[in-house]
Design an enzyme around this catalytic site. Structure first.
Site, short mmCIF file in Angstrom:
data_model
loop_
_atom_site.label_atom_id
_atom_site.label_comp_id
_atom_site.label_asym_id
_atom_site.label_seq_id
_atom_site.Cartn_x
_atom_site.Cartn_y
_atom_site.Cartn_z
N GLU A 254 -11.07 1.65 -1.81
CA GLU A 254 -10.13 1.14 -2.81
C GLU A 254 -9.08 0.37 -2.03
OE1 GLU A 254 -7.02 0.80 -4.98
OE2 GLU A 254 -6.96 2.99 -5.16
N CYS A 288 -1.24 -0.94 -5.75
CA CYS A 288 -2.39 -1.84 -5.54
C CYS A 288 -2.66 -2.61 -6.82
CB CYS A 288 -3.60 -1.08 -5.04
SG CYS A 288 -4.03 0.29 -6.08
C1 UN1 Z 1 -2.68 2.56 -6.28
O1 UN1 Z 1 -1.75 1.77 -6.31
O2 UN1 Z 1 -3.33 2.77 -5.22
O3 UN1 Z 1 -3.07 2.11 -12.18
C2 UN1 Z 1 -3.12 3.39 -7.44
C3 UN1 Z 1 -2.07 2.43 -11.53
C4 UN1 Z 1 -1.99 3.87 -11.06
C5 UN1 Z 1 -2.73 4.06 -9.79
C6 UN1 Z 1 -2.42 3.06 -8.72
N1 UN1 Z 1 -2.56 4.71 -12.09
O4 UN1 Z 1 -1.16 1.67 -11.28
#
Ligand code: UN1
Length: 500
Positions: A254, A288
């Site tokens: 990821e 992310c």
């Molecule tokens: C991340 O930033 O690695 O969808 C995960 C989202 C959160 C998870 C982010 N539920 O922004």
């Protein structure tokens, strides 16, 4: 404000953590001061942790899945009880607002609920056999040791997606958290240890490694680690993937995102505004899933961008222990420098800085990096716009034709999350179709961040292709066996082959 380390120590005590203190301290992004130091594990400790997890697996795999589910059920209860304690640790290390830090722990609670249900649904298919008196079916079995490498920005939630599912699937876990989020990790792991004890489960099914990058490499290279689930940069994934593949291990990556939203002329602009501001400026641009690009239809661009700039000017920036603060600090100086460099590059490539970008509260915090989230208007999608800068910069571009906008949208190396704001059903369907968004997550009238745990989470292209959390992601933590059972008393061969 209470002394930060006093609050951190109280939170760790409440979680039941002990024996973690040592000489390795990191600095909090909130003030730049040193947090409580932790012990540091050696390469030999990592080796032992993998060995223990592997030994525990031999017992754990034979415990019925619904009984394994009790551990995550209990973990979820403890997380609920200690939601605020763990959120204090997340805030101290990742710099999130309390609402977002609590939201992160809520994701952990949600995945525990989900995994508990999943523990009764590790189902395989049965297929009609072509031969009489035969049954064809598949069964799912645990993989073994799962190595989890997690990032600073979601120091505990993403780990919990992996852990809760891996445990109900019958795997054991070795977790290497971010080097700068060890205290959150200690808190989360202490709660899991309590759940394991309360359920009389084997103590060694979870292992926490407090160490630097080399420990992650050890997990990547060790053939006893059946699956490596890693969250982080594309650069990191480029190293992890081939190394694990070379030893025929499995990996789940990821990695980076460069998430965009399209705002169409028919969009509810007030709703779009709120969706964009949260996704682009929330978490100080350090998800992310953060929105980094905005494609606005030219007919509404001026009006919408003016509103956006005005909304950015109202954002409260500062130490998020003050609960009225919406935007906390960047994680460190390197991140601040990257943000500055990217803004400068964008300006060189024809961009106009519309708002933000400046460091604030420097007088108060010499070693903490608070910045105004920035909006940069770009004439086109230049090189810097194609890069992920892990900071709050939103590049705004305009479009005239939706097909062209979708081309631009997809014309970046990353493929995590995406959104369209529109009231036109045909536009929304187009965005969700095979020739629409090429991302793992495609939303309508919702920003790019803040996904629920019930869906599969992950993305395409340089995002790495992995899927975690909901839907059928559990299958990544198991191996599939195809079984053909012959009860006919004869031995007919498949495909009508005759032999002997
Ligand atoms: C991340 O930033 O690695 O969808 C995960 C989202 C959160 C998870 C982010 N539920 O922004």
């Amino acid at each position: 404000m209470a002394n930060l380390n006093d609050s951190v120590r109280a939170a760790l005590d409440a979680c039941g953590a002990s024996g973690y203190e040592g000489p390795h301290a990191t600095r909090t992004p909130l003030t730049g001061e040193e947090l409580i130091g932790t012990v540091e594990h050696t390469a030999n400790d990592v080796d032992q942790a993998i060995a223990k997890a592997q030994a525990a697996f031999r017992e754990w795999r034979n415990i019925p899945a619904p009984v394994r589910g009790n551990v995550v059920k209990r973990w979820g209860e403890l997380l609920t009880e200690h939601k605020r304690d763990l959120a204090v640790l997340v805030q101290a290390e990742a710099g999130k607002s309390m609402s977002e830090a609590m939201g992160e722990v809520q994701e952990m609670i949600d995945i525990c609920d989900f995994a508990l249900g999943q523990s009764r649904m590790l189902w395989g298919k049965t297929m009609p056999s072509e031969r009489p008196g035969h049954r064809l079916m598949e069964t799912w079995h645990p993989l073994g040791v799962v190595g989890i490498i997690s990032a600073f920005n979601f120091p505990v939630a993403v780990y919990s997606w992996n852990t809760a599912l891996a445990l109900v699937c019958g795997d054991t876990v070795v977790w290497k958290p971010s080097e700068i989020c060890k205290l959150s990790a200690i808190g989360a792991d202490a709660l899991l240890a309590r759940a394991v004890k309360d359920c009389d489960a084997p103590a060694d099914i979870h292992q926490l490694i407090l160490a630097d990058r080399a420990a992650g490499e050890q997990l990547v290279n060790d053939p006893r680690v059946a699956l490596v689930s890693a969250t982080g940069s594309t650069r990191m994934g480029r190293e992890v993937g081939p190394k694990v593949a070379a030893r025929f291990g499995r990996f789940l990556l990821e990695l980076g995102g460069n998430n965009a939203a399209i705002v169409a002329p028919s969009a509810d602009l007030d709703l779009a505004l709120r969706g964009v501001v949260f996704a682009a400026a929330g978490t100080a641009g350090q998800r992310c899933t953060t929105m980094r690009r905005l494609l606005v239809h030219e007919s509404i661009a001026d009006q919408f961008v003016d509103k956006l700039v005005a909304a950015y000017k109202t954002l409260t920036i500062g130490d998020p222990r003050d609960e009225s603060v919406l935007v906390g600090p960047l994680v460190n100086k390197a991140s601040f420098d990257k943000m500055q460099n990217s803004i400068a590059a964008a300006q060189e490539q024809g961009g106009t800085l519309l708002v933000g970008g400046k460091r604030v509260l420097e007088d108060q915090f010499a070693d903490a990096y608070y910045v105004e989230p920035a909006i940069v208007k770009m004439p086109s999608q230049t090189d810097i716009v194609r890069e992920e800068t892990f900071a709050p910069i939103l590049y705004v571009m305009t479009y005239t034709d939706l097909d062209d906008a979708i081309e631009v949208h997809n014309e970046v190396p990353q493929g995590l999350s995406s959104a369209i704001f529109t009231s036109d059903q045909a536009e929304s369907e187009k965005f969700l179709s095979a020739s629409g968004s090429d991302c793992g997550i495609a939303n309508v009238n919702i920003g790019t961040s803040g996904a629920e745990i019930g869906g599969a989470f992950g993305g395409e292209k340089e995002t790495g292709g992995g899927r975690e959390s909901g839907s059928d992601s559990w299958q990544a933590y198991m191996r599939r066996a195809t079984n053909t059972i012959n009860y006919s008393g004869e031995l007919p061969l498949a495909q009508g082959v005759k032999f002997l």
